[in-house]
Write a protein that holds these residues in place. Sequence first.
Motif, PDB file in Angstrom:
ATOM      1  N   GLU A 186       0.827  -1.211   0.000  1.00  0.00           N
ATOM      2  CA  GLU A 186       0.000   0.000   0.000  1.00  0.00           C
ATOM      3  C   GLU A 186       0.859   1.258   0.000  1.00  0.00           C
ATOM      4  OE1 GLU A 186      -4.199   1.007  -0.069  1.00  0.00           O
ATOM      5  OE2 GLU A 186      -3.135  -0.911  -0.150  1.00  0.00           O
ATOM      6  N   SER A 209       2.558   1.634  -3.364  1.00  0.00           N
ATOM      7  CA  SER A 209       1.552   2.111  -4.303  1.00  0.00           C
ATOM      8  C   SER A 209       1.288   3.595  -4.113  1.00  0.00           C
ATOM      9  CB  SER A 209       0.260   1.315  -4.120  1.00  0.00           C
ATOM     10  OG  SER A 209      -0.734   1.733  -5.021  1.00  0.00           O
ATOM     11  N   GLY A 210       1.363   4.045  -2.854  1.00  0.00           N
ATOM     12  CA  GLY A 210       1.138   5.464  -2.572  1.00  0.00           C
ATOM     13  C   GLY A 210       2.273   6.343  -3.057  1.00  0.00           C
ATOM     14  N   THR A 262      -4.528  -1.042  -4.633  1.00  0.00           N
ATOM     15  CA  THR A 262      -4.766  -1.225  -3.203  1.00  0.00           C
ATOM     16  C   THR A 262      -5.114  -2.667  -2.868  1.00  0.00           C
ATOM     17  OG1 THR A 262      -6.088  -0.467  -1.310  1.00  0.00           O
ATOM     18  CG2 THR A 262      -7.219  -0.660  -3.420  1.00  0.00           C
ATOM     19  N   LEU A 266      -6.956  -3.038  -0.015  1.00  0.00           N
ATOM     20  CA  LEU A 266      -8.070  -2.806   0.897  1.00  0.00           C
ATOM     21  C   LEU A 266      -9.398  -3.200   0.260  1.00  0.00           C
ATOM     22  CD1 LEU A 266      -7.005   0.676   2.319  1.00  0.00           C
ATOM     23  CD2 LEU A 266      -6.853  -1.535   3.467  1.00  0.00           C
ATOM     24  N   ILE A 275     -12.355   0.530   2.228  1.00  0.00           N
ATOM     25  CA  ILE A 275     -11.529   1.722   2.460  1.00  0.00           C
ATOM     26  C   ILE A 275     -12.140   2.622   3.526  1.00  0.00           C
ATOM     27  CG2 ILE A 275     -10.634   3.830   1.372  1.00  0.00           C
ATOM     28  CD1 ILE A 275     -10.588   2.196  -1.273  1.00  0.00           C
ATOM     29  N   ARG A 281      -2.333   7.980   3.572  1.00  0.00           N
ATOM     30  CA  ARG A 281      -2.392   7.173   2.355  1.00  0.00           C
ATOM     31  C   ARG A 281      -2.446   8.053   1.114  1.00  0.00           C
ATOM     32  NH1 ARG A 281      -7.102   4.815  -0.004  1.00  0.00           N
ATOM     33  NH2 ARG A 281      -6.686   2.874  -1.154  1.00  0.00           N
ATOM     34  N   PHE A 303      -5.684   7.189  -5.024  1.00  0.00           N
ATOM     35  CA  PHE A 303      -6.265   6.765  -3.751  1.00  0.00           C
ATOM     36  C   PHE A 303      -7.424   7.697  -3.388  1.00  0.00           C
ATOM     37  CE2 PHE A 303      -2.248   4.563  -1.924  1.00  0.00           C
ATOM     38  CZ  PHE A 303      -2.676   3.359  -2.452  1.00  0.00           C
ATOM     39  N   ASN A 361      -9.629  -5.213  -6.166  1.00  0.00           N
ATOM     40  CA  ASN A 361      -8.421  -4.873  -5.426  1.00  0.00           C
ATOM     41  C   ASN A 361      -7.404  -6.008  -5.587  1.00  0.00           C
ATOM     42  OD1 ASN A 361      -8.808  -6.836  -3.040  1.00  0.00           O
ATOM     43  ND2 ASN A 361     -10.729  -5.659  -3.054  1.00  0.00           N
ATOM     44  N   SER A 388      -5.991  -7.778  -3.059  1.00  0.00           N
ATOM     45  CA  SER A 388      -5.858  -8.517  -1.803  1.00  0.00           C
ATOM     46  C   SER A 388      -5.693 -10.018  -2.006  1.00  0.00           C
ATOM     47  CB  SER A 388      -7.076  -8.260  -0.912  1.00  0.00           C
ATOM     48  OG  SER A 388      -8.271  -8.695  -1.553  1.00  0.00           O
TER      49      SER A 388
END
Length: 478
Positions: free
Chosen positions: A100, A103-104, A111, A113, A116, A127, A218, A440, A442
């Motif tokens: 994360e 990515s930021g 993401t 997440l 969020i 973030r 984001f 996402n 995940s």
Amino acid sequence: MNIKLVLKLLGRILSMEAAVLVLPMAVALIYRESPMPFVWSILVILCVSLPLSFLPAQRHFHVREGFVSVGLLWLLTGIVGGLPFYFSGYFNSFIDCVFEASSGFTTTGATILTNIEALPYGILFWRAFTHWLGGMGVLVLVTAIVPSLGVRPHYLTQAETPGPVFSKLVPKQSQTSKILYQMYFALTLAEVVLLRICGLPLYDALIHSFSTAGTGGFSNRNLSVGAYGNPTAEIIIAIFALLFSLNFGLYFLLLQRRFKEALKSDEARFFLLLVAGSTALITINIMPIYENVWDSLRYAFFQVASIISTTGFATADFVLWPHFSQMILVILMFCGACAGSTGGGIKCSRVVMLLRSIRRELHRIAHPRSVEVVRLDGKPVEESTLHSVLVFIGFYILIILTAALVVSLDNVPFDISFSAALTCVSNVGPGLSTIGPSGNFSAFSPLSKVILSLCMIIGRLEIFPILVLFSRHTWRRN
């Protein structure tokens, strides 16, 4: 290799990152949330950075040290930037936190997440703020730190600045950095004001302005920009995404009233033509879905602006669009924004030079004795620059294919593995299928998340500063 000075520089910059964490900590306090994730993060970072900051080191610093410093800094940024996420307790593993944060800072916007809006305000602020910090890189840090170290900022910005050719706006690099950040801050502030006027709360306006400025994506809403159902806000965000995707050197020329030079930009013309053409084609293609010209144009323009700028916001799930429209967006992911912007991708200037090189080769085949020079903005491009462009594009595609091969070990379909690698290397954010605007990352394995995090950093630094770290020649003594 002056490794002590490199470590000293990294220590100073990491110390400044610890100082920056005070801002999201203040946001947490304003919303009566626990500031401890940021307190612990600051303490951990300072425990590492302060000893490095006071290392005794000689002051010779050259291109090699610049590339190594930038490469190591960005690898460390994902780790230390993920500490607030880790201490917040809202992430399943530290690898998720690093993903994360990477990515930021790389302004990718991918993401892991799934909900969020469940995160605290302070964490969501940090973030999005990583996008703003990562958009221009360490230029402002260099301006503040480098004079006290005796390091030439030119070598750092040369390693970090996106585009095939590095150039300064003014003779002094420190002044160039200040000018860039003044324009960056002014554009960000203008977007915040406009989003507030059109009805977004101040917190939401800040979040989306930070993300737009860094062309990251984001949002603090699960449905991204589409959650507001506010066409005016969508247009403002889309326009600013395009503005941040243009070469900031053009804004400098406009401020200097050198309008003729600004209008000569082949890259800007190609970029805007690509936006207009892609928007028109997608509008026609998705019209049967929305049964309304205005809605089709509205969604098409926003997604084209979001993808080509590599911002990654969404107002519609383009995974549900016809394959023709999806293919156009995939091509835009490859192409990306302009050189000297906060956007990712191959960059339009490289695409223009590639197309003109192809045209020259075809002309040579038909007329073997002819001599033709590739030009950009009316100026001849050196053969060494053309060679580096071809090498870069070759490396770019090779890295995407290699990363996609590793991700395919998760037994995911080709469209997911390939688009995951492409969207991370190009710093776009959403991909196809389950990693689209409504999905996402995940479900990926820890190995895939590490590889994709590395892809984000490689794409943000345009490959070579990271590859230099793995070259044995880099670490040899002079």
